[in-house]
Write a protein that holds these residues in place. Structure first.
Motif, PDB file in Angstrom:
ATOM      1  N   ASN A   1       0.806  -1.226   0.000  1.00 13.65           N
ATOM      2  CA  ASN A   1       0.000   0.000   0.000  1.00 13.65           C
ATOM      3  C   ASN A   1       0.835   1.271   0.000  1.00 13.65           C
ATOM      4  O   ASN A   1       0.318   2.342  -0.309  1.00 13.65           O
ATOM      5  N   ASN A   2       2.110   1.156   0.374  1.00 10.23           N
ATOM      6  CA  ASN A   2       2.976   2.331   0.392  1.00 10.23           C
ATOM      7  C   ASN A   2       4.306   2.027  -0.277  1.00 10.23           C
ATOM      8  O   ASN A   2       4.795   0.902  -0.223  1.00 10.23           O
TER       9      ASN A   2
ATOM     10  N   ILE B   1       7.306   8.894   1.294  1.00  8.75           N
ATOM     11  CA  ILE B   1       6.367   7.777   1.428  1.00  8.75           C
ATOM     12  C   ILE B   1       5.143   8.095   0.576  1.00  8.75           C
ATOM     13  O   ILE B   1       4.424   9.066   0.839  1.00  8.75           O
ATOM     14  N   TYR B   2       4.913   7.268  -0.442  1.00 11.63           N
ATOM     15  CA  TYR B   2       3.777   7.449  -1.343  1.00 11.63           C
ATOM     16  C   TYR B   2       2.679   6.458  -0.987  1.00 11.63           C
ATOM     17  O   TYR B   2       2.946   5.277  -0.744  1.00 11.63           O
ATOM     18  N   ASP B   3       1.446   6.934  -0.991  1.00  9.84           N
ATOM     19  CA  ASP B   3       0.277   6.082  -0.777  1.00  9.84           C
ATOM     20  C   ASP B   3      -0.154   5.538  -2.140  1.00  9.84           C
ATOM     21  O   ASP B   3      -0.581   6.300  -3.009  1.00  9.84           O
TER      22      ASP B   3
END
Length: 329
Positions: A113-114, A126-128
């Motif tokens: 998810n990240n 940190i990318y969602d």
């Protein structure tokens, strides 16, 4: 009678191979991704090295590559100031994440998810993956470009290593630095072993093992040459290391004894990793190839077949198993 290590050579890249990673074990086995300065990361079947596909889209050297646990997503970090996320089944580009400088590292959380990225602009992001239009969370603190960054401690913390000769541990919830480890020279490799919370670091001729939660030193060993990468076997009995003298070394983890060394590459070794089942380790080199090496030489596994001396005939009894075919990409 000593058995002869016969590595499988995976060709196809045209420039130095600088990073590699295995997926977890899936219903289709496990997979291997390689990052290369030719800008064309490749995915392979992990146990044989058979080419699966090439991810096309980067416009510069690819410095980092990873697969998620299920091997259905890939991520790459490149010199074109971007990280990309790919569908690892179809090879399609899913997402381009623009950065302000060269990106060196990418790592998925266990649930995919990240995505964590890091690079020359000294910032961890940190990318969602479920809100790709949202701005990433950013963590700063390093004073030089970040070489390696990865999730640890059930994705609650982040480990990063930079050219400022530090390894830092960050808390994901508070976005703050928890621990800092100062080392003698810039770290070239970081491997995280969840089982036992061990971090493997390489810098200079040193291979060091630290506790991942405290960064306290567990043990360290010096190798005969400058080491660029090391990997601890899943059973924690041996570790392998490779570096500037073109050799791959296998050491006893408990005593540090040099068990064996092999020369197969024609250039410095930049990366080495054990497969998730521990049966082989993969190495990537300045010579543009990946090589797969057996952990237990002579065992029938993948493309390696053990042939007993009596099956070969007495005239060939010094060669105990057949030479496997070269793996072509």
């Amino acid at each position: 009678m000593a058995m002869r290590q016969t590595p499988l050579t995976c060709s196809g890249h045209t420039r130095p191979v600088v990073d590699l990673a295995f997926s977890g074990t899936t219903a289709y086995g496990f997979f291997l991704i390689s990052a290369c300065k030719d800008g064309k990361p490749m995915m392979r079947q992990g146990d044989t090295g058979d080419w699966v596909g090439t991810f096309l889209g980067h416009k510069g050297a690819v410095w980092g590559a990873t697969l998620n646990k299920d091997a259905n997503r890939a991520a790459t970090a490149a010199a074109d100031f971007s990280a990309k996320v790919w569908d690892a089944v179809t090879g399609d580009e899913m997402l381009t994440l623009a950065h302000k400088h060269i990106v060196k590292a990418v790592d998925f959380t266990q649930d995919s998810n990240n995505l964590l990225t890091a690079g020359q602009d000294k910032v961890l992001r940190i990318y969602d993956m479920n809100k790709t239009e949202a701005e990433p969370l950013e963590i700063s603190g390093h004073s030089s470009g970040i070489k390696k960054a990865l999730w640890c401690n059930n994705d609650k913390q982040i480990l990063s290593a930079a050219d400022d000769k530090t390894v830092r541990l960050w808390d994901r919830a508070s976005m703050t630095e928890v621990q800092t480890l100062n080392v003698a020279s810039p770290v070239s490799c970081v491997e995280y072993i969840p089982d036992g919370e061990i971090v493997v670091l390489t810098y200079g001729k040193t291979v060091a093992f630290h506790n991942a939660l405290s960064l306290e030193l567990i043990k360290s060993f010096d190798a005969p040459a400058s080491i660029n990468s090391a990997s601890l076997h899943p059973e924690k009995d041996v570790f392998v290391a490779g570096g500037d003298d073109f050799k791959l070394y296998k050491f006893d983890y408990n005593t540090g004894e040099d068990l064996e060394s092999y020369k197969g590459h024609f250039g410095p070794i930049h990366c080495v990793r054990f497969s998730p089942d521990g049966e082989l380790y993969a190495s990537g080199s300045e010579d543009g190839t990946l090589r797969l090496w057996q952990t237990t030489v002579g065992k029938t596994y993948g493309l390696w077949k053990c042939v007993l001396p009596e099956e070969l005939g007495s005239e060939n009894s010094d060669s105990i198993y057949g030479t496997p075919p070269e793996v072509k990409a």
